[in-house]
Design a protein around this motif. Sequence first.
Motif, PDB file in Angstrom:
ATOM      1  N   GLU A 245      48.291 -44.122  33.218  1.00 18.12           N
ATOM      2  CA  GLU A 245      48.800 -44.828  32.281  1.00 18.12           C
ATOM      3  C   GLU A 245      50.317 -45.716  32.524  1.00 18.12           C
ATOM      4  OE1 GLU A 245      47.596 -42.068  28.313  1.00 18.12           O
ATOM      5  OE2 GLU A 245      49.417 -41.201  29.595  1.00 18.12           O
ATOM      6  N   ALA A 246      50.738 -45.178  33.537  1.00 21.22           N
ATOM      7  CA  ALA A 246      52.006 -45.611  34.456  1.00 21.22           C
ATOM      8  C   ALA A 246      51.733 -46.819  35.310  1.00 21.22           C
ATOM      9  CB  ALA A 246      52.704 -44.647  35.089  1.00 21.22           C
ATOM     10  N   GLY A 247      50.305 -47.181  35.526  1.00 17.21           N
ATOM     11  CA  GLY A 247      50.125 -48.326  36.047  1.00 17.21           C
ATOM     12  C   GLY A 247      49.378 -47.918  37.502  1.00 17.21           C
ATOM     13  N   VAL A 248      49.217 -46.497  37.872  1.00 11.19           N
ATOM     14  CA  VAL A 248      49.003 -46.459  39.420  1.00 11.19           C
ATOM     15  C   VAL A 248      47.567 -45.785  39.268  1.00 11.19           C
ATOM     16  CG1 VAL A 248      49.516 -44.820  41.305  1.00 11.19           C
ATOM     17  CG2 VAL A 248      51.316 -46.021  39.999  1.00 11.19           C
ATOM     18  N   THR A 249      46.520 -46.165  39.792  1.00 11.20           N
ATOM     19  CA  THR A 249      45.310 -45.605  39.915  1.00 11.20           C
ATOM     20  C   THR A 249      44.855 -45.324  41.369  1.00 11.20           C
ATOM     21  OG1 THR A 249      44.368 -47.882  40.304  1.00 11.20           O
ATOM     22  CG2 THR A 249      44.441 -47.053  38.293  1.00 11.20           C
ATOM     23  N   GLY A 250      44.208 -44.277  41.621  1.00  9.99           N
ATOM     24  CA  GLY A 250      43.516 -43.758  42.943  1.00  9.99           C
ATOM     25  C   GLY A 250      44.342 -42.799  43.536  1.00  9.99           C
ATOM     26  N   ALA A 251      45.591 -42.095  42.784  1.00 13.35           N
ATOM     27  CA  ALA A 251      46.413 -41.139  43.346  1.00 13.35           C
ATOM     28  C   ALA A 251      46.210 -39.827  42.670  1.00 13.35           C
ATOM     29  CB  ALA A 251      47.679 -41.596  43.177  1.00 13.35           C
ATOM     30  N   ASP A 252      45.238 -39.826  41.609  1.00 19.08           N
ATOM     31  CA  ASP A 252      44.909 -38.431  40.903  1.00 19.08           C
ATOM     32  C   ASP A 252      44.580 -37.426  41.715  1.00 19.08           C
ATOM     33  OD1 ASP A 252      45.665 -39.656  38.691  1.00 19.08           O
ATOM     34  OD2 ASP A 252      43.952 -39.587  37.943  1.00 19.08           O
ATOM     35  N   VAL A 253      45.487 -36.221  42.069  1.00 20.11           N
ATOM     36  CA  VAL A 253      45.179 -34.848  42.864  1.00 20.11           C
ATOM     37  C   VAL A 253      45.247 -33.868  41.939  1.00 20.11           C
ATOM     38  CG1 VAL A 253      45.501 -33.694  45.035  1.00 20.11           C
ATOM     39  CG2 VAL A 253      45.422 -36.342  45.090  1.00 20.11           C
ATOM     40  N   ASN A 254      44.456 -32.806  41.861  1.00 23.64           N
ATOM     41  CA  ASN A 254      44.783 -31.459  41.188  1.00 23.64           C
ATOM     42  C   ASN A 254      44.766 -30.334  42.039  1.00 23.64           C
ATOM     43  OD1 ASN A 254      42.391 -30.959  41.879  1.00 23.64           O
ATOM     44  ND2 ASN A 254      41.330 -31.357  39.651  1.00 23.64           N
ATOM     45  N   THR A 255      45.174 -29.262  41.474  1.00 23.24           N
ATOM     46  CA  THR A 255      45.221 -28.041  42.301  1.00 23.24           C
ATOM     47  C   THR A 255      44.391 -27.017  41.667  1.00 23.24           C
ATOM     48  OG1 THR A 255      47.687 -28.602  43.160  1.00 23.24           O
ATOM     49  CG2 THR A 255      46.694 -26.129  43.154  1.00 23.24           C
ATOM     50  N   TRP A 256      43.286 -26.579  42.423  1.00 21.14           N
ATOM     51  CA  TRP A 256      42.604 -25.411  41.818  1.00 21.14           C
ATOM     52  C   TRP A 256      42.867 -24.246  42.673  1.00 21.14           C
ATOM     53  CZ3 TRP A 256      39.452 -23.426  45.389  1.00 21.14           C
ATOM     54  CH2 TRP A 256      38.838 -24.310  46.284  1.00 21.14           C
ATOM     55  N   TYR A 257      42.493 -23.064  41.617  1.00 18.34           N
ATOM     56  CA  TYR A 257      42.974 -21.793  42.445  1.00 18.34           C
ATOM     57  C   TYR A 257      41.671 -20.882  42.382  1.00 18.34           C
ATOM     58  CZ  TYR A 257      47.731 -23.083  41.591  1.00 18.34           C
ATOM     59  OH  TYR A 257      48.942 -23.716  41.581  1.00 18.34           O
ATOM     60  N   GLY A 258      41.216 -20.361  43.272  1.00 16.87           N
ATOM     61  CA  GLY A 258      39.828 -19.706  43.364  1.00 16.87           C
ATOM     62  C   GLY A 258      40.007 -18.275  44.078  1.00 16.87           C
ATOM     63  N   LEU A 259      39.062 -17.513  43.693  1.00 18.48           N
ATOM     64  CA  LEU A 259      39.093 -16.212  44.366  1.00 18.48           C
ATOM     65  C   LEU A 259      38.095 -15.851  45.536  1.00 18.48           C
ATOM     66  CD1 LEU A 259      40.591 -13.411  44.211  1.00 18.48           C
ATOM     67  CD2 LEU A 259      38.800 -12.488  42.630  1.00 18.48           C
ATOM     68  N   PHE A 260      38.416 -15.519  46.787  1.00 12.69           N
ATOM     69  CA  PHE A 260      37.517 -15.116  47.735  1.00 12.69           C
ATOM     70  C   PHE A 260      37.790 -13.770  48.177  1.00 12.69           C
ATOM     71  CE2 PHE A 260      38.456 -19.869  47.433  1.00 12.69           C
ATOM     72  CZ  PHE A 260      37.268 -20.338  47.962  1.00 12.69           C
TER      73      PHE A 260
END
Length: 328
Positions: A245-260
């Motif tokens: 929406e701010a005009g920047v594409t291709g930079a989406d990075v999330n953080t996931w948390y998992g149990l091992f």
Amino acid sequence: MPFQSLRCRAVSALAALLLIAAPPTASAQTAYPDKPLRIMVGASPGGGTDILARLLADKFGAALKQPVVVENRPGASNTIAAELTARAASDGSTLLLATNTGQAVAPHLLKLKYDPLKDLQPVGLVAVMPNVLVVPATSPYQNVSELIAAMRARPGSFKYASSGIGSTQHVGGEAFALATGTKAIHVPYRGSSQAHIDIIGGQVEMMFDSTSSAMQQIKAGKLRPLAVAAAKRTPELPEVPTLAEAGVTGADVNTWYGLFVTAGTPRAAVERLNAELAQSLRSADVQDRIKALGGEISATSIEAFAEMNRHEFDRYGKLVKDTGMRAE
């Protein structure tokens, strides 16, 4: 002595010997867990991983009837805690609350002494948190366009913080630079909470932090969110636009948390942990806490999480290559 009597005694003796030699039945085996547990965390106290680990420690301790402690071993992009887990006894007593930083990004940047895909057994996904672009509350930049304009006017003079080399914050910063044609200096820290000190103090201009780590400082008015690096806005920050929406594409990075757990842990123990994790994630207090951190609960089966873990390993390997990231 009559032959029949001798025969009965021999049969009885043989039966007794077989009973002694026979392995214990499932009902006679010690139930899991039979000792205290620890949850390894590759970040400093106070960050998102630490918060979630302590939530799970409380729930697991009550359900499993054993003490559960959280051990913080920050550094090396979460891989110190991961290596300790990989090298622990495979009895299910050592757990790891990991993120895609240590599992999917760092292995492509650092020389590790363990294999994150072979030496760690997936248990289940806990939550997914979007990353948010933040600047100090005292920053002159009110939106993404103003920040990009300033970065283009002074290339290489801006600094962005991360929780460590190979973290999702590191990937987010490099992906943002690639998408916007800007340059910035990467400043790694030993966890988000330490990075916040310098951002709030103005020594670092920006950071792509997970909402789980940044939300407290945002709500306290110390950090200003400019955009969410996700496909949709987060309910906890409804006025903050997405990067697209701010005009920047291709930079989406999330953080996931998992149990091992350590590879080789008995399947029954892994299944018990997966069941207790799912139960914990259904509790109202845990759901409320994760929602307040801007995250989404994502309970999975063991197999589904293992498949996701491998897919993310490959996906971030490509991202690391495309952005030209290096272990400085």
